[in-house]
Each structure stands twice: as structure tokens, then as C-alpha cells.
Motif scaffolding. Structure first.
Motif, PDB file in Angstrom:
ATOM      1  N   THR A 112      53.660  -8.358  -4.300  1.00 17.25           N
ATOM      2  CA  THR A 112      54.309  -7.109  -4.683  1.00 17.25           C
ATOM      3  C   THR A 112      54.091  -6.080  -3.574  1.00 17.25           C
ATOM      4  O   THR A 112      53.058  -6.081  -2.906  1.00 17.25           O
ATOM      5  CB  THR A 112      53.709  -6.594  -6.010  1.00 17.25           C
ATOM      6  N   ASP A 113      55.028  -5.171  -3.396  1.00 16.87           N
ATOM      7  CA  ASP A 113      54.923  -4.144  -2.369  1.00 16.87           C
ATOM      8  C   ASP A 113      53.576  -3.419  -2.434  1.00 16.87           C
ATOM      9  O   ASP A 113      53.128  -3.006  -3.500  1.00 16.87           O
ATOM     10  CB  ASP A 113      56.059  -3.132  -2.534  1.00 16.87           C
ATOM     11  N   GLY A 114      52.929  -3.282  -1.288  1.00 16.42           N
ATOM     12  CA  GLY A 114      51.588  -2.720  -1.201  1.00 16.42           C
ATOM     13  C   GLY A 114      51.437  -1.306  -1.723  1.00 16.42           C
ATOM     14  O   GLY A 114      50.359  -0.925  -2.188  1.00 16.42           O
ATOM     15  N   GLU A 115      52.489  -0.503  -1.673  1.00 22.25           N
ATOM     16  CA  GLU A 115      52.394   0.850  -2.237  1.00 22.25           C
ATOM     17  C   GLU A 115      52.283   0.804  -3.754  1.00 22.25           C
ATOM     18  O   GLU A 115      51.731   1.714  -4.357  1.00 22.25           O
ATOM     19  CB  GLU A 115      53.595   1.693  -1.810  1.00 22.25           C
ATOM     20  N   GLN A 116      52.808  -0.233  -4.353  1.00 24.48           N
ATOM     21  CA  GLN A 116      52.756  -0.372  -5.806  1.00 24.48           C
ATOM     22  C   GLN A 116      51.422  -0.941  -6.272  1.00 24.48           C
ATOM     23  O   GLN A 116      50.976  -0.643  -7.372  1.00 24.48           O
ATOM     24  CB  GLN A 116      53.894  -1.287  -6.286  1.00 24.48           C
ATOM     25  N   VAL A 117      50.799  -1.794  -5.448  1.00 28.45           N
ATOM     26  CA  VAL A 117      49.548  -2.481  -5.816  1.00 28.45           C
ATOM     27  C   VAL A 117      48.529  -2.382  -4.680  1.00 28.45           C
ATOM     28  O   VAL A 117      48.188  -3.386  -4.050  1.00 28.45           O
ATOM     29  CB  VAL A 117      49.812  -3.948  -6.221  1.00 28.45           C
ATOM     30  N   PRO A 118      47.983  -1.197  -4.438  1.00 29.97           N
ATOM     31  CA  PRO A 118      47.043  -1.050  -3.330  1.00 29.97           C
ATOM     32  C   PRO A 118      45.665  -1.659  -3.581  1.00 29.97           C
ATOM     33  O   PRO A 118      44.899  -1.857  -2.631  1.00 29.97           O
ATOM     34  CB  PRO A 118      46.943   0.466  -3.157  1.00 29.97           C
ATOM     35  N   ALA A 119      45.331  -1.968  -4.822  1.00 30.31           N
ATOM     36  CA  ALA A 119      43.999  -2.495  -5.148  1.00 30.31           C
ATOM     37  C   ALA A 119      43.975  -4.014  -4.998  1.00 30.31           C
ATOM     38  O   ALA A 119      43.823  -4.771  -5.950  1.00 30.31           O
ATOM     39  CB  ALA A 119      43.575  -2.074  -6.551  1.00 30.31           C
ATOM     40  N   THR A 120      44.159  -4.452  -3.757  1.00 30.08           N
ATOM     41  CA  THR A 120      44.059  -5.862  -3.403  1.00 30.08           C
ATOM     42  C   THR A 120      43.459  -5.946  -2.012  1.00 30.08           C
ATOM     43  O   THR A 120      43.482  -4.955  -1.270  1.00 30.08           O
ATOM     44  CB  THR A 120      45.433  -6.572  -3.466  1.00 30.08           C
ATOM     45  N   GLY A 121      42.933  -7.080  -1.655  1.00 31.22           N
ATOM     46  CA  GLY A 121      42.280  -7.225  -0.359  1.00 31.22           C
ATOM     47  C   GLY A 121      43.223  -7.102   0.812  1.00 31.22           C
ATOM     48  O   GLY A 121      42.838  -6.668   1.890  1.00 31.22           O
ATOM     49  N   THR A 122      44.478  -7.477   0.617  1.00 29.35           N
ATOM     50  CA  THR A 122      45.441  -7.462   1.715  1.00 29.35           C
ATOM     51  C   THR A 122      46.777  -6.877   1.266  1.00 29.35           C
ATOM     52  O   THR A 122      47.780  -7.579   1.199  1.00 29.35           O
ATOM     53  CB  THR A 122      45.653  -8.886   2.262  1.00 29.35           C
ATOM     54  N   PRO A 123      46.822  -5.572   0.927  1.00 29.00           N
ATOM     55  CA  PRO A 123      48.105  -4.992   0.532  1.00 29.00           C
ATOM     56  C   PRO A 123      49.096  -5.086   1.693  1.00 29.00           C
ATOM     57  O   PRO A 123      48.724  -4.881   2.846  1.00 29.00           O
ATOM     58  CB  PRO A 123      47.763  -3.538   0.193  1.00 29.00           C
ATOM     59  N   ALA A 124      50.327  -5.446   1.381  1.00 29.50           N
ATOM     60  CA  ALA A 124      51.339  -5.647   2.410  1.00 29.50           C
ATOM     61  C   ALA A 124      52.579  -4.820   2.083  1.00 29.50           C
ATOM     62  O   ALA A 124      53.122  -4.911   0.979  1.00 29.50           O
ATOM     63  CB  ALA A 124      51.700  -7.126   2.501  1.00 29.50           C
ATOM     64  N   ALA A 125      53.004  -4.026   3.043  1.00 29.42           N
ATOM     65  CA  ALA A 125      54.168  -3.157   2.865  1.00 29.42           C
ATOM     66  C   ALA A 125      55.467  -3.970   2.851  1.00 29.42           C
ATOM     67  O   ALA A 125      55.502  -5.128   3.257  1.00 29.42           O
ATOM     68  CB  ALA A 125      54.221  -2.124   3.979  1.00 29.42           C
ATOM     69  N   LYS A 126      56.523  -3.321   2.392  1.00 26.52           N
ATOM     70  CA  LYS A 126      57.887  -3.863   2.427  1.00 26.52           C
ATOM     71  C   LYS A 126      58.052  -5.139   1.621  1.00 26.52           C
ATOM     72  O   LYS A 126      58.733  -6.076   2.030  1.00 26.52           O
ATOM     73  CB  LYS A 126      58.342  -4.068   3.863  1.00 26.52           C
ATOM     74  N   GLY A 127      57.449  -5.151   0.444  1.00 28.98           N
ATOM     75  CA  GLY A 127      57.587  -6.305  -0.432  1.00 28.98           C
ATOM     76  C   GLY A 127      58.457  -5.994  -1.632  1.00 28.98           C
ATOM     77  O   GLY A 127      58.835  -4.842  -1.862  1.00 28.98           O
ATOM     78  N   PRO A 128      58.769  -7.004  -2.415  1.00 30.08           N
ATOM     79  CA  PRO A 128      59.533  -6.798  -3.642  1.00 30.08           C
ATOM     80  C   PRO A 128      58.773  -5.889  -4.626  1.00 30.08           C
ATOM     81  O   PRO A 128      57.542  -5.858  -4.641  1.00 30.08           O
ATOM     82  CB  PRO A 128      59.686  -8.212  -4.208  1.00 30.08           C
ATOM     83  N   MET A 129      59.523  -5.206  -5.425  1.00 27.76           N
ATOM     84  CA  MET A 129      58.969  -4.292  -6.422  1.00 27.76           C
ATOM     85  C   MET A 129      58.584  -5.064  -7.695  1.00 27.76           C
ATOM     86  O   MET A 129      59.068  -6.177  -7.928  1.00 27.76           O
ATOM     87  CB  MET A 129      59.993  -3.211  -6.772  1.00 27.76           C
TER      88      MET A 129
END
Length: 182
Positions: A112-129
Motif C-alpha cells: 500500500t502507498d507509504g503515505e497511507q501506511v507509514p508504520a512499516t519497516g519499509t514504507p514505499a511511495a507511489k503505491g496503490p491506495m
């Protein structure tokens, strides 16, 4: 007689045969799961019962992974560029063409897009919502038997209070959506 397929939302492929000398870990599980699926149907193209969605951080391109493993991949940029129903139709078609009747849904939250789920070890931008993955879960539940599911890499301590709240709420939505398919 039922044929299991795996659907994996993730920002990463997790397709290494080993990582830093370790055979079984977070970066290798998809490789080994795919090998088990291949043993079950050796005459079928390798990995044809395995689908990954949301890939966007990997050292190799899609052509490399699909030709090496046979896993069908839907990269994040492809998902974002198409209508949701079109992508879901392609996912279902790939699984049905492989004879899949049951799905194991392994949801790595960083798919999931990193702005939506920042509480992960490797948040990644520009992902599906989240809406895309909720639609995917509902569609898979309508088309296949859901054999099981998990949600991986939720790490509340890695974000501030708002990031924890957002990530946990989305993970809960995913879990409830999977349970609703039973």
C-alpha cells in the motif's frame, strides 16, 4: 482436487533464493512458496498460480522476475495507470487460467502507498491506495475460496501516533475484508 494460488500485495518481490546467507526469511519467502507451487504442478509454467501486486522497489525489472519465476506481477505504476476493474479482471484471469480455486492472500502492508501506511519497516511511495486492495480482496472472495490470509510488516513503533493510527486502521480494514469473504 482444489488448486491453491497465492496473491501477494507487496512493494518488494521477496524472490531471493537466500538473503545474506539465510535461506528462509522475509526476502525469500515468495521464492520458496513458488517452488512449492511448482512441485505441485511441474508441467505448468513455473509460478503461474502466484500473483504479486504493487511491486516498485526491486533491483531487477519485471521481465527478469516473471521469466525467472513465472510469477505474474502487476507493478504499482501499472495498477495506478489502469482502471481498478481492468486490473482485477487481469488478476482473476491469470489465476483462473492456472486452474486456481483457492487463494492464500499474503498482504505485506508496504504494498500500500507509504503515505497511507507509514508504520512499516519499509514504507514505499507511489503505491496503490487501500481502496484498490479492498476491492481486490472482495473480488478474490467473489471468484475463489479464500483458504487463508495474513497481514505482514505492520510495525507501529516505527511511526508517530498519527502514522500508527492510520496503518493499524488500514490493516484492520484488510483483515475484516478477508474475514468477510469467509
Amino acid at each position: 482436487g482444489r488448486k491453491l494460488g497465492i496473491v501477494q500485495p507487496d512493494a518488494h518481490t521477496d524472490l531471493l533464493s537466500s538473503r545474506l546467507g539465510t535461506k528462509y526469511c522475509f526476502g525469500t519467502w515468495s521464492f520458496h512458496a513458488n517452488e512449492l507451487l511448482r512441485k505441485d504442478r511441474p508441467a505448468v509454467k513455473a509460478g503461474s498460480r502466484f500473483v504479486q501486486l504493487g511491486i516498485r522497489q526491486t533491483g531487477r525489472d519485471r521481465g527478469h522476475w516473471e521469466s525467472k519465476t513465472g510469477i505474474r506481477q502487476f507493478w504499482a505504476d501499472e495498477i495506478l495507470a489502469q482502471a481498478t476493474e481492468s486490473v482485477l479482471d487481469d488478476v482473476v484471469r491469470a489465476l483462473k487460467d492456472a486452474g486456481v480455486s483457492q487463494i492464500y492472500f499474503s498482504n505485506d502492508i508496504d504494498g500500500t502507498d507509504g503515505e497511507q501506511v507509514p508504520a512499516t519497516g519499509t514504507p514505499a511511495a507511489k503505491g496503490p491506495m487501500p481502496a484498490f486492495f479492498l476491492a481486490l480482496i472482495r473480488r478474490l472472495g467473489a471468484e475463489f475460496e479464500l483458504a487463508g490470509a495474513d497481514i505482514m510488516e505492520v510495525a507501529p513503533d516505527l511511526a508517530d501516533a498519527e502514522g500508527r493510527r492510520k496503518t493499524l486502521a488500514i490493516a484492520a480494514d484488510y483483515a475484516w475484508a478477508c474475514l468477510d469473504q469467509q
